[in-house]
Design a protein around this motif. Sequence first.
Motif, PDB file in Angstrom:
ATOM      1  N   LYS A  38     -28.939  17.051 -30.208  1.00 54.53           N
ATOM      2  CA  LYS A  38     -28.072  15.890 -30.370  1.00 54.53           C
ATOM      3  C   LYS A  38     -26.653  16.401 -30.582  1.00 54.53           C
ATOM      4  CE  LYS A  38     -29.650  15.612 -35.131  1.00 54.53           C
ATOM      5  NZ  LYS A  38     -30.458  14.878 -36.069  1.00 54.53           N
ATOM      6  N   GLY A  39     -25.702  15.550 -30.393  1.00 52.70           N
ATOM      7  CA  GLY A  39     -24.292  15.941 -30.507  1.00 52.70           C
ATOM      8  C   GLY A  39     -23.552  15.485 -29.269  1.00 52.70           C
ATOM      9  N   SER A  40     -23.117  16.416 -28.452  1.00 51.04           N
ATOM     10  CA  SER A  40     -22.469  16.065 -27.192  1.00 51.04           C
ATOM     11  C   SER A  40     -22.634  17.224 -26.215  1.00 51.04           C
ATOM     12  CB  SER A  40     -20.984  15.748 -27.396  1.00 51.04           C
ATOM     13  OG  SER A  40     -20.304  16.906 -27.814  1.00 51.04           O
ATOM     14  N   VAL A  41     -22.461  16.900 -24.954  1.00 52.27           N
ATOM     15  CA  VAL A  41     -22.553  17.917 -23.907  1.00 52.27           C
ATOM     16  C   VAL A  41     -21.401  17.695 -22.929  1.00 52.27           C
ATOM     17  CG1 VAL A  41     -24.134  16.572 -22.455  1.00 52.27           C
ATOM     18  CG2 VAL A  41     -24.100  19.037 -22.245  1.00 52.27           C
ATOM     19  N   GLN A  42     -20.806  18.797 -22.477  1.00 50.74           N
ATOM     20  CA  GLN A  42     -19.742  18.745 -21.486  1.00 50.74           C
ATOM     21  C   GLN A  42     -20.398  18.792 -20.113  1.00 50.74           C
ATOM     22  OE1 GLN A  42     -16.249  18.621 -21.868  1.00 50.74           O
ATOM     23  NE2 GLN A  42     -16.196  18.422 -19.663  1.00 50.74           N
TER      24      GLN A  42
END
Length: 166
Positions: A38-42
């Motif tokens: 979880k978090g973010s992905v570029q």
Amino acid sequence: GKPISGQVVEFFADNEKFASRPTDENGLVSASYVPGTKGSVQLRITYEGSGNFASAEWSGVLPIEAIQTTLTLFVSGFAVQGDNLVFKATIKDSAGIPIQSAALAFVVIAGSTRLEQTLMTDSQGSASLSFKAASADNIRVDVIYAGDLQYEASEAAARVTVFSPL
């Protein structure tokens, strides 16, 4: 313009290529990506260009949220001193699907007795703990799922009133 088929498009997540696909007869292409945390992905999608076609690139940040969970604790509300009790907890995701192999931490307190045990859920998302009501002390049961890279944390609690035998 006219759709172009057979052109290779590459897909990247955090600068690692996870797919390379040709466009279809409508000039469309797609790829699936399953995030590991979880978090973010570029995300970045590139087309190198070919012949008379210029290269193209798109990038953006995709927020990855953990899946919500529901932890349910099943206990009898009453017991008699000496009874063997079973505390059963079941964890499911927001779609109601059981979560297998989740670590559930059981904490049972009865008077001065404290039992802590972590159990893994089965294919039904359930784990059970046996406990003997050795004294007439009321019992508090807490079950905690700490969450992981995919799922949110959850907690459940219950109390059992224990009566002395006649």
